[in-house]
Design a protein around this motif. Sequence first.
Motif, PDB file in Angstrom:
ATOM      1  N   TYR A   1      -5.631   0.971  -9.971  1.00 15.05           N
ATOM      2  CA  TYR A   1      -5.328   0.194  -8.773  1.00 15.05           C
ATOM      3  C   TYR A   1      -3.964   0.601  -8.222  1.00 15.05           C
ATOM      4  CZ  TYR A   1      -9.416  -2.539  -9.769  1.00 15.05           C
ATOM      5  OH  TYR A   1     -10.726  -2.905  -9.979  1.00 15.05           O
ATOM      6  N   THR A   2      -3.978   1.007  -6.964  1.00 13.76           N
ATOM      7  CA  THR A   2      -2.748   1.461  -6.314  1.00 13.76           C
ATOM      8  C   THR A   2      -2.188   0.437  -5.339  1.00 13.76           C
ATOM      9  OG1 THR A   2      -4.023   2.541  -4.557  1.00 13.76           O
ATOM     10  CG2 THR A   2      -3.459   3.875  -6.493  1.00 13.76           C
ATOM     11  N   ASN A   3      -2.889  -0.689  -5.179  1.00 18.36           N
ATOM     12  CA  ASN A   3      -2.383  -1.718  -4.264  1.00 18.36           C
ATOM     13  C   ASN A   3      -2.954  -3.083  -4.639  1.00 18.36           C
ATOM     14  OD1 ASN A   3      -4.818  -2.400  -2.337  1.00 18.36           O
ATOM     15  ND2 ASN A   3      -4.818  -0.174  -2.605  1.00 18.36           N
ATOM     16  N   LEU A   4      -2.248  -4.114  -4.222  1.00 22.70           N
ATOM     17  CA  LEU A   4      -2.598  -5.491  -4.558  1.00 22.70           C
ATOM     18  C   LEU A   4      -3.878  -5.947  -3.866  1.00 22.70           C
ATOM     19  CD1 LEU A   4      -1.875  -8.185  -5.900  1.00 22.70           C
ATOM     20  CD2 LEU A   4      -0.309  -8.631  -3.984  1.00 22.70           C
ATOM     21  N   PHE A   5      -4.073  -5.520  -2.631  1.00 20.79           N
ATOM     22  CA  PHE A   5      -5.245  -5.926  -1.850  1.00 20.79           C
ATOM     23  C   PHE A   5      -6.536  -5.572  -2.594  1.00 20.79           C
ATOM     24  CE2 PHE A   5      -8.412  -4.975   1.515  1.00 20.79           C
ATOM     25  CZ  PHE A   5      -8.391  -6.172   2.223  1.00 20.79           C
ATOM     26  N   ASP A   6      -6.629  -4.356  -3.067  1.00 24.26           N
ATOM     27  CA  ASP A   6      -7.825  -3.919  -3.809  1.00 24.26           C
ATOM     28  C   ASP A   6      -8.017  -4.728  -5.088  1.00 24.26           C
ATOM     29  OD1 ASP A   6      -8.394  -2.025  -1.921  1.00 24.26           O
ATOM     30  OD2 ASP A   6      -7.831  -0.291  -3.144  1.00 24.26           O
TER      31      ASP A   6
ATOM     32  N   ASN B   1       0.119  -3.795   7.691  1.00 25.68           N
ATOM     33  CA  ASN B   1      -1.042  -3.839   8.573  1.00 25.68           C
ATOM     34  C   ASN B   1      -1.524  -2.460   8.999  1.00 25.68           C
ATOM     35  OD1 ASN B   1      -1.614  -6.638   8.702  1.00 25.68           O
ATOM     36  ND2 ASN B   1       0.156  -6.957  10.028  1.00 25.68           N
ATOM     37  N   SER B   2      -0.604  -1.509   9.146  1.00 24.84           N
ATOM     38  CA  SER B   2      -1.017  -0.141   9.475  1.00 24.84           C
ATOM     39  C   SER B   2      -1.861   0.450   8.352  1.00 24.84           C
ATOM     40  CB  SER B   2       0.209   0.738   9.731  1.00 24.84           C
ATOM     41  OG  SER B   2       0.931   0.309  10.861  1.00 24.84           O
ATOM     42  N   ASN B   3      -1.383   0.315   7.127  1.00 20.22           N
ATOM     43  CA  ASN B   3      -2.125   0.845   5.981  1.00 20.22           C
ATOM     44  C   ASN B   3      -3.432   0.091   5.761  1.00 20.22           C
ATOM     45  OD1 ASN B   3      -0.387   2.964   5.135  1.00 20.22           O
ATOM     46  ND2 ASN B   3       0.991   1.488   4.202  1.00 20.22           N
ATOM     47  N   LEU B   4      -3.388  -1.224   5.968  1.00 23.03           N
ATOM     48  CA  LEU B   4      -4.603  -2.031   5.827  1.00 23.03           C
ATOM     49  C   LEU B   4      -5.675  -1.582   6.813  1.00 23.03           C
ATOM     50  CD1 LEU B   4      -6.124  -4.658   4.829  1.00 23.03           C
ATOM     51  CD2 LEU B   4      -5.056  -5.774   6.801  1.00 23.03           C
ATOM     52  N   ILE B   5      -5.313  -1.468   8.086  1.00 25.11           N
ATOM     53  CA  ILE B   5      -6.288  -1.083   9.114  1.00 25.11           C
ATOM     54  C   ILE B   5      -6.868   0.288   8.816  1.00 25.11           C
ATOM     55  CG2 ILE B   5      -6.529  -0.479  11.554  1.00 25.11           C
ATOM     56  CD1 ILE B   5      -4.513  -2.746  12.145  1.00 25.11           C
ATOM     57  N   ALA B   6      -6.024   1.219   8.377  1.00 24.02           N
ATOM     58  CA  ALA B   6      -6.516   2.554   8.045  1.00 24.02           C
ATOM     59  C   ALA B   6      -7.587   2.491   6.958  1.00 24.02           C
ATOM     60  CB  ALA B   6      -5.358   3.440   7.589  1.00 24.02           C
ATOM     61  N   ARG B   7      -7.371   1.650   5.953  1.00 29.40           N
ATOM     62  CA  ARG B   7      -8.337   1.545   4.860  1.00 29.40           C
ATOM     63  C   ARG B   7      -9.645   0.914   5.329  1.00 29.40           C
ATOM     64  NH1 ARG B   7      -6.366   2.410  -0.085  1.00 29.40           N
ATOM     65  NH2 ARG B   7      -7.924   1.089  -1.109  1.00 29.40           N
ATOM     66  N   ILE B   8      -9.530  -0.103   6.192  1.00 32.52           N
ATOM     67  CA  ILE B   8     -10.738  -0.805   6.631  1.00 32.52           C
ATOM     68  C   ILE B   8     -11.573   0.071   7.553  1.00 32.52           C
ATOM     69  CG2 ILE B   8     -11.625  -2.829   7.846  1.00 32.52           C
ATOM     70  CD1 ILE B   8     -10.293  -3.342   5.076  1.00 32.52           C
TER      71      ILE B   8
ATOM     72  N   PHE C   1       0.824  -1.225   0.000  1.00 26.10           N
ATOM     73  CA  PHE C   1       0.000   0.000   0.000  1.00 26.10           C
ATOM     74  C   PHE C   1       0.855   1.272   0.000  1.00 26.10           C
ATOM     75  CE2 PHE C   1      -2.464  -3.128   2.482  1.00 26.10           C
ATOM     76  CZ  PHE C   1      -3.707  -3.089   1.886  1.00 26.10           C
ATOM     77  N   LYS C   2       2.101   1.178  -0.406  1.00 26.35           N
ATOM     78  CA  LYS C   2       2.939   2.370  -0.406  1.00 26.35           C
ATOM     79  C   LYS C   2       2.599   3.268  -1.598  1.00 26.35           C
ATOM     80  CE  LYS C   2       7.026   0.954   2.209  1.00 26.35           C
ATOM     81  NZ  LYS C   2       8.506   0.856   2.183  1.00 26.35           N
ATOM     82  N   PRO C   3       2.912   4.559  -1.497  1.00 25.75           N
ATOM     83  CA  PRO C   3       2.591   5.475  -2.599  1.00 25.75           C
ATOM     84  C   PRO C   3       3.341   5.104  -3.873  1.00 25.75           C
ATOM     85  CG  PRO C   3       3.999   6.542  -0.982  1.00 25.75           C
ATOM     86  CD  PRO C   3       3.565   5.256  -0.369  1.00 25.75           C
TER      87      PRO C   3
END
Length: 497
Positions: A213-218, A266-273, A195-197
């Motif tokens: 798409y800016t990240n793999l999770f999405d 996990n920090s970036n993931l939690i922020a998105r959720i 999730f890095k820029p």
Amino acid sequence: MVGFNYGTQMSVVPTSWQVVNLLKTQHITSIRLYEANDELMHALAGTGVEVSIGVPNTQLLSVGQSNSSARNWVNRNVIPFLPKTNITSIVVGEEVFTAMPNAALVLLPALNNLYSALEAIKLHKQIKLSTTISPAVILDSFPPSQAFFNKSLNGLMLPLFNFLMQTGSYLMLNVDTYSIYKISSNVISLDYALFKPLSSAEEAVDTNTLLTYTNLFDAVLDSAFYALHRLNFSKLLLVVSATGWPSHSSSPDDPEATTDNASTYNSNLIARIVNNTGTPKHPRMPIDTFIQELFSEDLRAGSAISRQYGLFNATTLLPNYLLHLAGSGQLLSNDTTNHLYCVAKPGIDDDMLQVALDWACGIGKANCSAIQPGMLCYEPDTVANHASYAFDAYYQANGGNSDSCTFEGAAILTTTNPSYGACQYPGSFFNSSSIIAGHNLTLGSNTTMLSNSTTDGTGNGTSSAASTTMGAEFMTSLLLLSCWQAAFLVLSLYFLA
């Protein structure tokens, strides 16, 4: 909702009360148990924590072939704990289509049998039934709009999706971002996975929809959404049943498995959720997500890297690394968002801790009176316990400066208050400036580790005179530990030069 997965395949398993206390302390409100655990279920009573119970693949045959077996399972693993324990779902099987394909034929019968058992006691609306699938069953997954489920499985998946829709449930997807990144052999960039820029040239564009798409999770989630759409199940909800990033590896094949990367992911993931960011296909859609996992399971079957996903140390109950959160409410804040404590780092040799302890209480002038014999923090009489108190006393006396919690790698910062009983750590009385609170977490944030931290709280490196002096004095103490150790160090430096 952000929840955590919990398994017990560990050399050291915390007591159920320790687990529940950790959940309370860190304001974790949802937990997924890989299998039923009577003691933990009792301990969760009255907490309000949402509990998801797993039916392991090894139990599928029994539950799927017999209504009576399904009723017995519910009678044994659900009824005794209601209503005090907040059971919200039962997850039947784990990636059955790929992990245990021979059992796929009994998956739907198992779901139906358990549903009938719940319906008989009028719990079918309160407790949802679901199962997890792997992204491996989704083919041609990029661009996401082209994705479709493996057609050879449609005969099993279509009835499954129908069941989930008719019972008001959801499909659970394991998003193993790390494994997908590794399998890509660098086709997928690490920044994209974390999730890095990214620059506009690095972003991925779906040429069919022009969604970026800016990240793999999405991208993984949207491939599942599009695959469901192709089968006319657009309204079937998705829950992420597991996602995370390993924080350690002893293998040279996994250099990306670091505490820095795990914290960033996990920090970036939690922020998105928690902010309901959604995906490019479904912006602002809430996506319930379970993080892999509360504790690393060192006895877990499978690859060595799969045993390194835990956020907390099962022995000390301290974080394996710290997250950088902002705007996530009380989740993982320990009610002390503005408090940090400096403690002994798990796994450090007692000799090194003793040197650091002596330095903190001597040259460092920390107030160590509370760990003297007969005083409130003397027991337990261990080097690690005394070192933790001394480290925190030194750290707090120096204004909570992160440079004051290094001790040449023997210390770590934590948001968890290490006080116990009548022993109150110095950090309990100081309102230190929290590096966690100081970070405004966005996809452009420059996150850093708090263990071995050398930042000033703004992300900028520091080389203060105080830090340099402390490091030099500490190293002097370390070298004086014994003559032979000093000689060994000199010889080592000579050969490395």
